[in-house]
Design a protein around this motif. Structure first.
Motif, PDB file in Angstrom:
ATOM      1  N   SER A  97       0.829  -1.212   0.000  1.00  0.00           N
ATOM      2  CA  SER A  97       0.000   0.000   0.000  1.00  0.00           C
ATOM      3  C   SER A  97       0.861   1.258   0.000  1.00  0.00           C
ATOM      4  O   SER A  97       0.519   2.256  -0.649  1.00  0.00           O
ATOM      5  CB  SER A  97      -0.933  -0.009   1.217  1.00  0.00           C
ATOM      6  OG  SER A  97      -0.188   0.066   2.430  1.00  0.00           O
TER       7      SER A  97
ATOM      8  N   GLU B 283       2.002   1.884  -3.438  1.00  0.00           N
ATOM      9  CA  GLU B 283       0.940   2.507  -4.229  1.00  0.00           C
ATOM     10  C   GLU B 283       0.838   3.996  -3.932  1.00  0.00           C
ATOM     11  O   GLU B 283       0.611   4.807  -4.846  1.00  0.00           O
ATOM     12  CB  GLU B 283      -0.382   1.806  -3.947  1.00  0.00           C
ATOM     13  CG  GLU B 283      -0.440   0.363  -4.458  1.00  0.00           C
ATOM     14  CD  GLU B 283      -1.755  -0.303  -4.128  1.00  0.00           C
ATOM     15  OE1 GLU B 283      -2.607   0.350  -3.479  1.00  0.00           O
ATOM     16  OE2 GLU B 283      -1.946  -1.470  -4.517  1.00  0.00           O
TER      17      GLU B 283
ATOM     18  N   THR C  87       3.559   5.699  -5.756  1.00  0.00           N
ATOM     19  CA  THR C  87       3.249   5.788  -7.192  1.00  0.00           C
ATOM     20  C   THR C  87       2.282   6.928  -7.469  1.00  0.00           C
ATOM     21  O   THR C  87       2.440   7.690  -8.428  1.00  0.00           O
ATOM     22  CB  THR C  87       2.655   4.461  -7.672  1.00  0.00           C
ATOM     23  OG1 THR C  87       3.566   3.395  -7.388  1.00  0.00           O
ATOM     24  CG2 THR C  87       2.390   4.485  -9.169  1.00  0.00           C
ATOM     25  N   THR C  88       1.256   7.057  -6.613  1.00  0.00           N
ATOM     26  CA  THR C  88       0.276   8.139  -6.787  1.00  0.00           C
ATOM     27  C   THR C  88       0.932   9.505  -6.639  1.00  0.00           C
ATOM     28  O   THR C  88       0.704  10.412  -7.447  1.00  0.00           O
ATOM     29  CB  THR C  88      -0.852   7.978  -5.759  1.00  0.00           C
ATOM     30  OG1 THR C  88      -1.455   6.681  -5.901  1.00  0.00           O
ATOM     31  CG2 THR C  88      -1.908   9.047  -5.961  1.00  0.00           C
TER      32      THR C  88
END
Length: 768
Positions: free
Chosen positions: A151, A154, A157-158
């Motif tokens: 998580s 992620e 990445t965002t």
């Protein structure tokens, strides 16, 4: 206001794998060569191409102890103190800076991880093996941690996507602001720039926080995972040591049991395995080789062979277990009784003594020749069209080299006696491999046959076969070969040779097919030859390799009657390969694709075959393909190369058969290769005279060809006859279409041996 700067390249994070193309210095001859580099876990590795990443690493350097230095705008050096030094060059200064940044980050992380590993090793104490419940708890904890880390990744990445988006928008606003003229509405533009700068700062802060959380969590679990990994490694080492001790004890017990159990010779069988729990009624053997442990054999053909389960070895008296039901063939064809019957020969019926063949030829003279002065003008050309001095040759013609394929004719004799077509396929496949064993040291070029030249090999009294070759075409050079045996087999082939000089190596590409027919079973086999490559033409010692000419380096021996097939793989030589040089592997399958036999060995020494008892799909190979695991019986040697005669290194490395091929014989055709004067002069060591005679014969052949071309203009062939490229009609062979194999080739039409018996050679052309 200054001009907008181009976007800064994305710098790889310490945990990423960084890879790409760089130029690496090799030596002063080749200079910089393009290589694929991969940076991962503090290690910099390189490969020749991306496809090698799964199996062949060309070199690796540990960045924890390495020094990174920049030489100029594109060049940099990586060294670990002298043992390894990489001189590298990037395609541009920007690319070099990306690599330097990634290398420095990876080096810093590698040093930090090494220090932490040393600290944790000092604190670590070996813990007893955990219980099943504890292991399950540890596994769930690891999975939970991995989910959290996922998580976080992620989130990173965002944040990265948002930074790119807002950074681009901010850059556009700055560019627009710079382009505005004084006096226009500056307030609105400045407000937009301020808003976008604020968004960029917020996103950057979020990225920093996400990185901090990810780094903190990774560091908190790093030492625990290292300890767990160390424990698993130690447990694995202890298990391996225990397994090795058990194997040694098992082997010792089996040997002790075999030594204490004595059975009558009629009940013993050297091919059967014995389990330690078998009573005195079991089989035994006097040889200790059956108790050897055989490692699994890996090869690039995509399969693995392992010893079969001992249940397949058990026999009861002289009866054979029900393996034949699984294999679809008589198991007795594989045991030693069958092999012995195959090797039996009828008592000799000849009352006259067999002719004694010669065992020596004059030693090869040591003449110096500047090879490069001749070969430098031949790069990329067809060598059959280039006149070459005899210094490159050996005193045999190509027709005689084709006849050398029959050196191991005994394999076809045994194949003719086989009851099973699958076992017969093994012998035919071994015969195809054996024909290359004579080429391993034979770097000399055979004489190009003249058009209409023939060669007979009459071994009907000694070996039961006769062979005839004829040169049926000159451009392209093509030879037809026919051999028949009293043992019930016929061999025929038509080979067209194409050769190319590539600078560093010479490739000889035989085009065409070989066919073998057996009288008793009517089995009809066909296969193709592989390319022969002579390396180190200019510098170094000449050496030969065999490479298959079809896709993926695989060739097929096909039985057109039954649909059986043998898939053979000639593995090309590689300096970095751990395989045995000159390796050959193959699998014999029936028409349904079911595997029955495995062949393995080398084309310059021996071949073995093993009966497959069971097959299953195994693990994925290096290229992601699923390999088949074959459980086989103990391999049996099917062919072994005959030793070279004494002093062969001074006689062109000729085999015992090759020494006899150019021996003068009475009664042969006037076109026979033995009567060729330049070849005879070379064998006698008179090379200067041989070169002059060779030029005379070649000029005579060109003159004869021009005469045939003039005659062809006067007589136009009918469509049925067609036009031969050389306007020449073969004397002993005719061209037909083989309906079985679907190929068109020259086959023997008869008449030669009758003409020899009558001494009638009036129809033969004057070529010498």
């Amino acid at each position: 206001m200054s001009e907008p700067k181009p976007p800064t390249p994305i710098i790889p994070t310490p945990g990423d794998m960084y890879k790409g193309w760089l130029f690496k210095w090799t030596n002063y001859i080749k200079g910089y060569q393009r290589r694929w580099f991969v940076l991962s876990n503090g290690l910099l590795s390189y490969y020749r191409c991306q496809a090698e990443m799964g199996h062949t690493c060309r070199g690796t350097i540990n960045l924890a102890t390495a020094n990174i230095a920049v030489e100029d705008s594109c060049n940099f050096v990586i060294s670990n103190g002298g043992a390894q030094t990489y001189h590298l060059k990037a395609s541009s200064e920007v690319e070099r800076q990306r690599w330097i940044t990634a290398l420095e980050l990876a080096k810093a992380k590698a040093v930090r991880m090494q220090d932490e590993s040393d600290d944790s090793a000092d604190e670590f104490s070996a813990a007893p093996p955990a219980s099943t419940q504890a292991r399950g708890s540890h596994t769930s904890e690891v999975q939970s941690t991995l989910r959290i880390l996922g998580s976080k990744v992620e989130d990173l990445t965002t944040c990265n996507d948002l930074i790119v988006k807002h950074g681009s928008a901010l850059q556009r606003s700055l560019s627009e602001l710079e382009g505005l003229q004084v006096g226009t509405d500056m307030g609105e533009k400045i407000r937009q720039v301020t808003e976008r700068a604020t968004l960029f700062r917020i996103t950057a802060n979020a990225m920093i926080n996400a990185c901090r959380d990810f780094l903190s969590m990774s560091q908190s679990h790093s030492k625990r995972w290292q300890k767990a990994l160390q424990t698993e490694r130690e447990q694995r080492i202890r298990l391996e040591e225990t397994l090795e001790q058990l194997a040694k004890q098992h082997n010792h017990l089996e040997r002790a049991f075999r030594g204490a159990t004595v059975l009558p010779p009629s009940l013993s069988n050297p091919n059967l395995s014995i389990k330690s729990g078998v009573s005195g009624k079991g089989d035994a053997s006097d040889e200790d080789d059956d108790n050897e442990f055989f490692d699994a054999m890996e090869d690039p053909t995509g399969f693995i062979t392992v010893p079969a389960d001992p249940k397949y070895h058990r026999r009861s008296g002289s009866n054979i277990s029900g393996i034949s039901n699984e294999t679809g063939m008589d198991d007795q064809s594989y045991d030693e009784l069958s092999l012995a019957s195959n090797s039996e020969s009828s008592p000799p019926l000849e009352l006259e003594p067999v002719r004694q063949r010669r065992t020596r030829i004059p030693d090869k003279p040591n003449y110096y020749l500047n090879l490069w002065s001749i070969m430098k003008n031949c790069i990329g050309k067809e060598l059959s069209k280039i006149p070459m001095p005899v210094n490159f040759n050996e005193p045999l013609s190509m027709l005689q080299r084709l006849s050398e394929d029959l050196e191991y004719y005994e394999l076809l004799d045994k194949a003719a006696k086989c009851q099973s077509s699958l076992e017969q396929m093994c012998y035919v496949a071994a015969f195809t491999v054996s024909s290359y064993s004579t080429t391993v040291h034979r770097t000399g070029k055979p004489f190009n046959p003249l058009l209409g030249e023939t060669f007979e090999l009459d071994r009907i009294r000694e070996s039961g076969y006769r062979s005839l070759c004829e040169q049926v075409s000159h451009h392209p050079p093509a030879a037809a070969h026919h051999a028949f045996s009293e043992k019930g087999w016929t061999l025929r082939q038509e080979i067209t040779l194409a050769s190319k000089f590539r600078g560093k190596y010479l490739s000889i590409m035989p085009l065409g097919s070989i066919q073998c027919m057996f009288d008793k079973s009517n089995n009809h086999y066909s296969w193709k030859k592989v390319t022969t490559t002579v390396h180190n033409i200019i510098v170094g010692k000449l050496w030969i390799d065999q490479v298959a000419v079809v896709v993926s380096g695989e060739i097929d021996v096909v039985n057109h009657k039954t649909g059986d097939r043998c898939h053979l793989k000639f593995a090309p030589y590689s300096y970095f390969s751990r395989d045995v040089p000159r390796k050959v592997t193959g699998v014999v399958t029936d028409k349904d694709g079911k595997a029955h036999y495995v062949l393995s060995g080398t084309w310059d020494e021996k071949m073995e075959f093993s009966r497959i008892m069971q097959s299953s799909k195994g693990e994925n190979g290096t290229e992601g393909k699923q390999r088949t695991v074959y459980q086989t019986l103990k391999p049996k040697e099917i062919w072994r190369k005959n030793p070279l005669p004494e002093g062969a290194e001074n006689m062109y490395y000729f085999s015992s058969l090759a020494l006899t091929l150019n021996e003068p014989e009475e009664g042969v055709a006037p076109t026979d290769s033995r009567r060729r004067p330049d070849q005879r002069l070379m064998e006698e060591g008179r090379w200067d005279e041989a070169n002059a005679e060779k030029q005379r014969l070649e000029e005579k052949q060109r003159s004869t060809r021009r005469e045939r071309e003039r005659d062809a203009v006067k007589v136009v062939p009918t469509p049925e006859e067609g036009a031969h490229p050389d306007n020449y009609q073969a004397l002993w062979f005719e061209k037909i279409h083989d309906s079985v194999s679907g190929e068109t080739l020259h086959v023997y039409k008869g008449g030669y041996w009758d003409a020899k018996e009558q001494g009638s050679w009036e129809m033969c052309p004057d070529i010498f």
